[in-house]
Design an enzyme around this catalytic site. Structure first.
Site, PDB file in Angstrom:
ATOM      1  N   GLY A  10      -5.068 -14.808   0.351  1.00  0.00           N
ATOM      2  CA  GLY A  10      -5.946 -15.378   1.386  1.00  0.00           C
ATOM      3  C   GLY A  10      -6.465 -14.308   2.322  1.00  0.00           C
ATOM      4  CE1 TYR A 141      -2.061 -25.427   7.697  1.00  0.00           C
ATOM      5  CE2 TYR A 141      -1.949 -26.507   9.823  1.00  0.00           C
ATOM      6  CZ  TYR A 141      -1.996 -25.358   9.077  1.00  0.00           C
ATOM      7  OH  TYR A 141      -1.979 -24.144   9.700  1.00  0.00           O
ATOM      8  CE  LYS A 145       0.817 -23.171   5.870  1.00  0.00           C
ATOM      9  NZ  LYS A 145       0.985 -21.818   5.313  1.00  0.00           N
TER      10      LYS A 145
HETATM   11  N1  SER Z   1      -5.154 -23.648  13.559  1.00  0.00           N
HETATM   12  C1  SER Z   1      -4.456 -24.610  12.749  1.00  0.00           C
HETATM   13  C2  SER Z   1      -5.218 -25.862  12.634  1.00  0.00           C
HETATM   14  O1  SER Z   1      -5.871 -26.220  13.586  1.00  0.00           O
HETATM   15  C3  SER Z   1      -3.108 -24.894  13.346  1.00  0.00           C
HETATM   16  O2  SER Z   1      -2.180 -24.069  12.778  1.00  0.00           O
HETATM   17  O3  SER Z   1      -5.148 -26.515  11.650  1.00  0.00           O
END
Ligand code: SER
Length: 311
Positions: A10, A141, A145
């Site tokens: 990435g 997400y 994580k």
């Molecule tokens: N910057 C990220 C998001 O807003 C948070 O880890 O998804």
């Protein structure tokens, strides 16, 4: 001491773009293998096309360069992740599991795994959120994580691997715009301030979220990875924070420099995500273990952003 050979996945993302440069500066340009789905026109140093879902390709690159460390930055962020949960799980978690497996097989010395404030959820205390707390995230997400964090810990406990991570708050930077995150407004607002002197914010004016400025992200990541192993008490991911702010506070701070600037608020789906995250973070474990201490507060960040943005 032998110099590390560092694979970065990435590498074209918001953090990857700058972390690759910082790693090149610290360890030497030929020590860093930047990888992503596309090359960048202005990339300097070694670059390889690599899809993190193509496990054979990842292994070939590890073998080709005799990689000794991996920074696994490839991920889909909180908002974009909701558009395609299955793909987000594959990129954020399945790809990480393959990397852990390959790292074990190829005796990789150190791994960096970026986590996020997205691991928090409605049951998490929102003020001064502790390192260890209740994690019931509402986005794919966040789920991917926090699961990744647990796998990091599993590989460390079971195989003695050196795996380190940080829960990044919203990252503010000027070189490369973030894509698909809930905290992206805090970057977009600067570009709109410079271009059009107005901004339509997708979060409410008083939505407080923890943030950090890119130079502190680079410092934190390099310091954590360089710290003696004996000082690293946790292998999942450290809380860190630079400062916390609301869209209105950020607007007022920018207005000091651009008095004509105006803002309007049109909250969208991202508001719900932001409302489930922390407002302020307790990062004392990072401070104690490897001396985390941010250099920037909101005011110094705003000044630096406005001085450096090129539009
Ligand atoms: N910057 C990220 C998001 O807003 C948070 O880890 O998804």
């Amino acid at each position: 001491m032998k110099k590390p050979i560092i694979l970065v996945t990435g590498s074209n993302g918001q953090i990857g773009t700058e972390l690759v440069n910082a790693l090149q500066d610290r360890y030497g340009i030929d020590q860093i293998i930047a990888t992503d789905l596309k090359d960048k026109e202005d990339s300097v140093g070694i670059f390889e096309f690599m899809d993190v879902l193509n496990v054979d390709r990842v292994e070939r690159i590890i073998e080709k360069y005799e990689v000794t460390q991996i920074y696994h930055l490839a991920a889909l962020l909180s908002s974009r992740g909701e558009d395609n949960p299955a793909l987000t799980w594959k990129i954020n978690l399945d790809a990480y599991l393959s990397i852990l497996h390959l790292a074990h097989k190829h005796k990789i010395e150190k791994i960096f795994f970026p986590s996020t404030i997205g691991v928090y959820g409605p049951t998490t205390p929102r003020h001064n959120t502790p390192q260890n707390t209740s994690f019931i995230p509402g986005t794919v997400y966040g789920i991917s994580k926090i699961t990744g964090e647990l796998w990091s810990q599993y590989y460390r406990n079971r195989f003695g691997m050196d795996i380190r991570g940080i829960r990044y708050p919203g990252v503010i930077s000027y070189s490369h715009l973030p894509v698909g995150g809930t905290t992206d407004y805090a970057v977009e607002i600067f570009f709109e301030a410079m271009k059009n002197k107005k901004y339509e914010c997708f979060l409410k004016a008083d939505t407080r979220l923890p943030m950090v400025y890119m130079p502190d992200v680079l410092k934190a990541t390099l310091d954590l990875m360089a710290a003696p192993a004996k000082d690293i008490s946790i292998s999942y991911a450290y809380n860190i924070s630079g400062f916390s702010l609301t869209p209105n506070e950020l607007y007022e701070a920018i207005k000091v420099h651009i008095p004509e600037m105006t803002i309007s608020y049109v909250p969208d789906d991202r508001q719900k995500i932001a409302d489930s995250w922390s407002e302020t973070i307790d990062d004392s474990v990072a401070r104690n273990d490897w001396n985390w201490n941010p250099d920037y507060n909101m005011e110094s960040m705003v000044k630096d952003m406005l001085a450096n943005i090129k539009i």
